[in-house]
Write a protein that holds these residues in place. Structure first.
Motif, mmCIF file in Angstrom:
data_model
loop_
_atom_site.group_PDB
_atom_site.id
_atom_site.type_symbol
_atom_site.label_atom_id
_atom_site.label_comp_id
_atom_site.label_asym_id
_atom_site.label_seq_id
_atom_site.Cartn_x
_atom_site.Cartn_y
_atom_site.Cartn_z
ATOM 1 N N THR A 112 65.033 78.305 -28.756
ATOM 2 C CA THR A 112 64.077 78.237 -29.770
ATOM 3 C C THR A 112 63.362 79.591 -29.960
ATOM 4 O OG1 THR A 112 63.373 75.852 -29.092
ATOM 5 C CG2 THR A 112 61.721 77.173 -30.300
ATOM 6 N N GLY A 113 63.293 80.336 -29.062
ATOM 7 C CA GLY A 113 62.640 81.713 -29.152
ATOM 8 C C GLY A 113 61.211 81.853 -28.626
ATOM 9 N N GLU A 114 60.562 82.823 -29.353
ATOM 10 C CA GLU A 114 59.310 83.102 -28.713
ATOM 11 C C GLU A 114 58.300 82.551 -29.578
ATOM 12 O OE1 GLU A 114 61.081 85.382 -29.961
ATOM 13 O OE2 GLU A 114 62.268 86.045 -28.100
ATOM 14 N N LEU A 115 57.674 81.240 -28.980
ATOM 15 C CA LEU A 115 56.600 80.461 -29.635
ATOM 16 C C LEU A 115 55.336 80.817 -28.703
ATOM 17 C CD1 LEU A 115 58.709 77.305 -30.286
ATOM 18 C CD2 LEU A 115 57.951 79.286 -31.657
ATOM 19 N N ILE A 116 54.446 81.588 -29.568
ATOM 20 C CA ILE A 116 53.057 81.899 -28.858
ATOM 21 C C ILE A 116 52.409 80.906 -28.426
ATOM 22 C CG2 ILE A 116 51.030 83.253 -28.951
ATOM 23 C CD1 ILE A 116 52.984 85.354 -30.494
ATOM 24 N N LEU A 117 51.984 80.424 -27.123
ATOM 25 C CA LEU A 117 50.982 79.367 -26.744
ATOM 26 C C LEU A 117 49.577 80.122 -26.801
ATOM 27 C CD1 LEU A 117 52.915 77.707 -23.794
ATOM 28 C CD2 LEU A 117 52.578 76.769 -26.136
ATOM 29 N N SER A 118 48.777 79.285 -27.239
ATOM 30 C CA SER A 118 47.101 79.610 -27.351
ATOM 31 C C SER A 118 46.762 80.623 -25.943
ATOM 32 C CB SER A 118 46.343 78.555 -27.626
ATOM 33 O OG SER A 118 46.281 77.482 -26.944
ATOM 34 N N ARG A 119 47.036 79.886 -24.880
ATOM 35 C CA ARG A 119 46.600 80.404 -23.634
ATOM 36 C C ARG A 119 47.386 81.869 -23.272
ATOM 37 N NH1 ARG A 119 49.409 75.568 -21.423
ATOM 38 N NH2 ARG A 119 51.180 76.799 -20.337
ATOM 39 N N THR A 120 48.445 81.789 -23.706
ATOM 40 C CA THR A 120 48.777 83.163 -23.414
ATOM 41 C C THR A 120 48.821 84.197 -24.638
ATOM 42 O OG1 THR A 120 51.237 82.692 -24.464
ATOM 43 C CG2 THR A 120 50.810 82.384 -21.938
ATOM 44 N N LEU A 121 48.468 83.739 -25.683
ATOM 45 C CA LEU A 121 48.154 84.737 -26.752
ATOM 46 C C LEU A 121 46.959 85.686 -26.577
ATOM 47 C CD1 LEU A 121 48.542 85.663 -29.598
ATOM 48 C CD2 LEU A 121 47.116 83.854 -30.609
ATOM 49 N N HIS A 122 46.052 84.946 -26.035
ATOM 50 C CA HIS A 122 44.734 85.608 -25.687
ATOM 51 C C HIS A 122 44.953 86.846 -24.845
ATOM 52 C CE1 HIS A 122 40.446 86.565 -25.476
ATOM 53 N NE2 HIS A 122 40.381 86.443 -24.159
ATOM 54 N N SER A 123 45.641 86.571 -23.713
ATOM 55 C CA SER A 123 46.127 87.539 -22.420
ATOM 56 C C SER A 123 47.093 88.497 -23.192
ATOM 57 C CB SER A 123 46.850 86.868 -21.508
ATOM 58 O OG SER A 123 47.464 87.785 -20.548
ATOM 59 N N LEU A 124 47.871 88.183 -23.985
ATOM 60 C CA LEU A 124 48.827 88.937 -24.758
ATOM 61 C C LEU A 124 48.116 90.063 -25.635
ATOM 62 C CD1 LEU A 124 51.935 89.745 -24.523
ATOM 63 C CD2 LEU A 124 52.286 88.207 -26.431
ATOM 64 N N VAL A 125 47.252 89.536 -26.483
ATOM 65 C CA VAL A 125 46.454 90.188 -27.468
ATOM 66 C C VAL A 125 45.785 91.209 -26.779
ATOM 67 C CG1 VAL A 125 44.564 89.981 -29.062
ATOM 68 C CG2 VAL A 125 46.439 88.603 -29.228
ATOM 69 N N GLN A 126 44.874 90.826 -25.472
ATOM 70 C CA GLN A 126 44.045 91.769 -24.750
ATOM 71 C C GLN A 126 44.819 92.824 -24.218
ATOM 72 O OE1 GLN A 126 41.695 89.350 -22.253
ATOM 73 N NE2 GLN A 126 39.859 89.380 -23.717
ATOM 74 N N SER A 127 46.009 92.539 -23.595
ATOM 75 C CA SER A 127 46.574 93.678 -22.926
ATOM 76 C C SER A 127 47.322 94.631 -23.822
ATOM 77 C CB SER A 127 47.874 93.278 -22.048
ATOM 78 O OG SER A 127 48.911 92.420 -22.678
ATOM 79 N N HIS A 128 47.539 94.283 -24.971
ATOM 80 C CA HIS A 128 48.080 95.130 -26.002
ATOM 81 C C HIS A 128 47.279 95.640 -27.187
ATOM 82 C CE1 HIS A 128 52.195 95.415 -24.237
ATOM 83 N NE2 HIS A 128 52.124 94.285 -24.176
ATOM 84 N N ASP A 129 45.999 95.117 -27.084
ATOM 85 C CA ASP A 129 45.189 95.171 -28.345
ATOM 86 C C ASP A 129 45.621 95.160 -29.501
ATOM 87 O OD1 ASP A 129 42.381 95.948 -29.270
ATOM 88 O OD2 ASP A 129 43.130 98.206 -29.533
ATOM 89 N N ALA A 130 46.552 94.073 -29.733
ATOM 90 C CA ALA A 130 47.125 93.482 -30.946
ATOM 91 C C ALA A 130 46.023 92.969 -31.786
ATOM 92 C CB ALA A 130 48.141 92.391 -30.509
ATOM 93 N N GLN A 131 46.205 93.385 -33.079
ATOM 94 C CA GLN A 131 44.979 93.142 -34.052
ATOM 95 C C GLN A 131 45.396 91.736 -34.679
ATOM 96 O OE1 GLN A 131 44.807 95.888 -37.523
ATOM 97 N NE2 GLN A 131 46.750 96.686 -36.878
ATOM 98 N N ALA A 132 46.923 91.527 -34.869
ATOM 99 C CA ALA A 132 47.369 90.571 -35.698
ATOM 100 C C ALA A 132 48.687 90.025 -35.247
ATOM 101 C CB ALA A 132 47.284 90.954 -37.167
ATOM 102 N N VAL A 133 48.803 88.475 -35.618
ATOM 103 C CA VAL A 133 50.202 88.364 -35.074
ATOM 104 C C VAL A 133 50.978 87.921 -36.691
ATOM 105 C CG1 VAL A 133 51.267 86.196 -34.039
ATOM 106 C CG2 VAL A 133 49.212 87.338 -33.050
ATOM 107 N N LEU A 134 52.345 88.154 -36.798
ATOM 108 C CA LEU A 134 52.770 87.569 -37.868
ATOM 109 C C LEU A 134 53.374 86.177 -37.623
ATOM 110 C CD1 LEU A 134 54.858 89.521 -40.479
ATOM 111 C CD2 LEU A 134 56.047 87.741 -39.073
ATOM 112 N N LEU A 135 53.062 85.059 -38.296
ATOM 113 C CA LEU A 135 53.641 83.680 -37.883
ATOM 114 C C LEU A 135 54.483 83.359 -39.112
ATOM 115 C CD1 LEU A 135 50.273 82.447 -36.780
ATOM 116 C CD2 LEU A 135 52.176 83.081 -35.321
#
Length: 181
Positions: A112-135
């Protein structure tokens, strides 16, 4: 009588030639497998997104695998290819993009690939200071595939930019889709 026979033979020959010509003309009018410039379409879409988005130039983006609109838990070779091409296109424009395949805390479903789950998104966003996600999603039509792509701000899920485009269905694209039952 002989003249009538020659005239009938000539008329019959003319009809056969016209009939054969008509068949050739019909075959040449059949639509061929449409050409699809997938890379060009993605580059145009990425350009449109970046023109309309208000992003901080130093903050990175995340890119998730494009999902089938009829089953958001499923993707395909096409969905994974679209996300890869958007990642490359954005990176080529100087946009910092996080390579998510190198992360362990991202939900990766086999085939399937990388499907971001809401509970991991927050952690991933914080650890990389990501401002946006391309969906993105894609929908299968009879003769086209419709692609929708969005840049979503991570702090509040506001859509910063969106773009839609269609791809004419051809053998290459069909080969990238799961077989329908």
């Amino acid at each position: 009588m002989r003249t009538l026979t020659k005239w009938l033979a000539a008329s019959l020959m003319a009809l056969m030639v016209l009939g054969a010509t008509g068949c050739v003309g019909t075959q040449s009018k059949r639509p061929s497998d449409p050409e699809v410039d997938l890379i060009g379409q993605v580059q145009n879409a990425a350009s449109a997104l970046m023109k309309n988005a208000r992003l901080n130039s130093g903050s990175p983006l995340l890119v998730a695998t494009f999902a089938d609109i009829d089953d958001l838990q499923q993707s395909s070779t096409l969905g994974r290819t679209l996300s890869e091409q958007f990642t490359s296109s954005l990176a080529a424009r100087g946009v910092p993009v996080i390579e998510v395949k190198m992360r362990e805390n991202l939900f990766v479903k086999e085939r399937t690939g990388e499907l971001i789950l809401s509970r991991t998104l927050h952690s991933l966003v914080q650890s990389h200071d990501a401002q946006a996600v391309l969906l993105g999603t894609y929908a299968l039509g009879g003769n086209n595939i419709y692609v929708n792509v969005r840049l979503v701000r991570t702090e509040d899920n506001i859509i910063l930019a969106a773009h839609n485009f269609s791809l004419p269905m051809n053998r290459d694209l069909k080969a990238m889709l799961p077989r329908r039952r």
